[in-house]
Design a protein around this motif. Sequence first.
Motif, PDB file in Angstrom:
ATOM      1  N   LEU A  47       0.820  -1.205   0.000  1.00 19.95           N
ATOM      2  CA  LEU A  47       0.000   0.000   0.000  1.00 19.95           C
ATOM      3  C   LEU A  47       0.862   1.267   0.000  1.00 19.95           C
ATOM      4  O   LEU A  47       0.546   2.248  -0.676  1.00 19.95           O
ATOM      5  CB  LEU A  47      -0.945   0.005   1.203  1.00 19.95           C
ATOM      6  CG  LEU A  47      -2.056  -1.043   1.185  1.00 19.95           C
ATOM      7  CD1 LEU A  47      -2.832  -1.024   2.493  1.00 19.95           C
ATOM      8  CD2 LEU A  47      -2.997  -0.826   0.001  1.00 19.95           C
ATOM      9  N   VAL A  48       1.967   1.235   0.743  1.00 21.75           N
ATOM     10  CA  VAL A  48       2.898   2.370   0.772  1.00 21.75           C
ATOM     11  C   VAL A  48       3.607   2.500  -0.573  1.00 21.75           C
ATOM     12  O   VAL A  48       3.743   3.597  -1.124  1.00 21.75           O
ATOM     13  CB  VAL A  48       3.931   2.192   1.906  1.00 21.75           C
ATOM     14  CG1 VAL A  48       4.974   3.313   1.866  1.00 21.75           C
ATOM     15  CG2 VAL A  48       3.229   2.181   3.258  1.00 21.75           C
ATOM     16  N   PHE A  49       4.043   1.362  -1.116  1.00 22.06           N
ATOM     17  CA  PHE A  49       4.738   1.355  -2.404  1.00 22.06           C
ATOM     18  C   PHE A  49       3.809   1.836  -3.524  1.00 22.06           C
ATOM     19  O   PHE A  49       4.204   2.632  -4.381  1.00 22.06           O
ATOM     20  CB  PHE A  49       5.233  -0.063  -2.710  1.00 22.06           C
ATOM     21  CG  PHE A  49       5.908  -0.196  -4.048  1.00 22.06           C
ATOM     22  CD1 PHE A  49       7.254   0.102  -4.191  1.00 22.06           C
ATOM     23  CD2 PHE A  49       5.200  -0.617  -5.168  1.00 22.06           C
ATOM     24  CE1 PHE A  49       7.891  -0.007  -5.426  1.00 22.06           C
ATOM     25  CE2 PHE A  49       5.814  -0.731  -6.399  1.00 22.06           C
ATOM     26  CZ  PHE A  49       7.165  -0.429  -6.535  1.00 22.06           C
ATOM     27  N   GLU A  50       2.581   1.349  -3.523  1.00 24.20           N
ATOM     28  CA  GLU A  50       1.597   1.718  -4.543  1.00 24.20           C
ATOM     29  C   GLU A  50       1.381   3.227  -4.559  1.00 24.20           C
ATOM     30  O   GLU A  50       1.331   3.854  -5.632  1.00 24.20           O
ATOM     31  CB  GLU A  50       0.272   1.006  -4.274  1.00 24.20           C
ATOM     32  CG  GLU A  50      -0.828   1.332  -5.283  1.00 24.20           C
ATOM     33  CD  GLU A  50      -2.159   0.726  -4.889  1.00 24.20           C
ATOM     34  OE1 GLU A  50      -2.675  -0.101  -5.652  1.00 24.20           O
ATOM     35  OE2 GLU A  50      -2.661   1.076  -3.795  1.00 24.20           O
ATOM     36  N   ALA A  51       1.272   3.823  -3.386  1.00 26.18           N
ATOM     37  CA  ALA A  51       1.048   5.271  -3.299  1.00 26.18           C
ATOM     38  C   ALA A  51       2.213   6.044  -3.910  1.00 26.18           C
ATOM     39  O   ALA A  51       2.015   6.951  -4.717  1.00 26.18           O
ATOM     40  CB  ALA A  51       0.849   5.679  -1.845  1.00 26.18           C
ATOM     41  N   ALA A  52       3.443   5.678  -3.530  1.00 24.34           N
ATOM     42  CA  ALA A  52       4.630   6.370  -4.045  1.00 24.34           C
ATOM     43  C   ALA A  52       4.758   6.196  -5.555  1.00 24.34           C
ATOM     44  O   ALA A  52       5.100   7.136  -6.276  1.00 24.34           O
ATOM     45  CB  ALA A  52       5.878   5.846  -3.347  1.00 24.34           C
ATOM     46  N   PHE A  53       4.483   4.994  -6.029  1.00 21.14           N
ATOM     47  CA  PHE A  53       4.541   4.710  -7.472  1.00 21.14           C
ATOM     48  C   PHE A  53       3.534   5.572  -8.229  1.00 21.14           C
ATOM     49  O   PHE A  53       3.862   6.205  -9.239  1.00 21.14           O
ATOM     50  CB  PHE A  53       4.255   3.228  -7.717  1.00 21.14           C
ATOM     51  CG  PHE A  53       4.358   2.805  -9.164  1.00 21.14           C
ATOM     52  CD1 PHE A  53       5.487   2.140  -9.618  1.00 21.14           C
ATOM     53  CD2 PHE A  53       3.331   3.066 -10.069  1.00 21.14           C
ATOM     54  CE1 PHE A  53       5.598   1.749 -10.948  1.00 21.14           C
ATOM     55  CE2 PHE A  53       3.424   2.680 -11.392  1.00 21.14           C
ATOM     56  CZ  PHE A  53       4.568   2.020 -11.833  1.00 21.14           C
ATOM     57  N   ASN A  54       2.306   5.599  -7.747  1.00 22.58           N
ATOM     58  CA  ASN A  54       1.249   6.321  -8.462  1.00 22.58           C
ATOM     59  C   ASN A  54       1.444   7.838  -8.436  1.00 22.58           C
ATOM     60  O   ASN A  54       1.064   8.531  -9.378  1.00 22.58           O
ATOM     61  CB  ASN A  54      -0.119   5.952  -7.893  1.00 22.58           C
ATOM     62  CG  ASN A  54      -0.555   4.559  -8.313  1.00 22.58           C
ATOM     63  OD1 ASN A  54       0.008   3.973  -9.242  1.00 22.58           O
ATOM     64  ND2 ASN A  54      -1.540   4.008  -7.638  1.00 22.58           N
TER      65      ASN A  54
END
Length: 280
Positions: free
Chosen positions: A76-83
């Motif tokens: 969830l943390v990675f997804e946010a930074a990626f997006n």
Amino acid sequence: MKKVRRIGLGLVASLLSISLVACGSTKEEQKQGPAKQEQKQMGKEQKKLEQKLFKLESEYEEYTKEKGYMESDDYLVFEAAFNILAKSIESKTILQGDDGELDKHLKDLKTEIDHLSNNQAIKAQKRYGSAVDVYEAAIGTHMHIVLTKADITQHFNAVNTIELDKDFNADSYDYEKIDADATEAIKSIQGMPMKRIKLIKEELEKYKASFSTEEYNQLNSAVTSVTSSLNKQVEMLEVLQKESGKDKSTLEENTKAAETQFLDAKEKVSAFESKYDIQM
């Protein structure tokens, strides 16, 4: 004497010629200045975007090095930074759940960054971390999940479902069932919603600079209110547990408090989303 005169005239002509050439070079350099500066700026901005991508790649390796996959909370943390990065370059490569192809998505994003034009790189760097992108990528979805769980105004809310058949003075009242349902509802509230609230708080702090002071306080206050509402609902469910020994007369009072706190959170979230015309 004539020879001296010729030499003098020749020297003047030479100096004048050098002066004109130097002047012309200066004007040419002045013309090229902005173009060189823009090219230099473009290189800096693209490099910043590449560094952000490199950080994502490093985090991905770190998250997956032990088990070969990413834990849900880490994702969830990675997804946010990626997006947030993807949105800044207006990429169509937006993550929506771990599909097992994160390696490919990272490579695709790298290719897009490498092919940015001067103006696109500068524009992307300016947009990176905007309030709208951060909210949509890192906060909004989690906020709505928590609000849905805390919505005590709905019949499907855990507290309302349990209380529908409540009659504490009835001999036929199924205390065993209400106790089991209340216990399960408490676990449900203290699980996923509270984890999402923790994540929202962390993301708000991480991207605090993306919001104005007013916006940050507004969202932070919404988190505080919805947390209070959920905690109040847990207290109510504890009252319904047969062995709690708590005063059942507080149920109505707590119901009003939980509803007020929920509505306060909902209003603040709606106000923020309306300001930027965010649809979630």
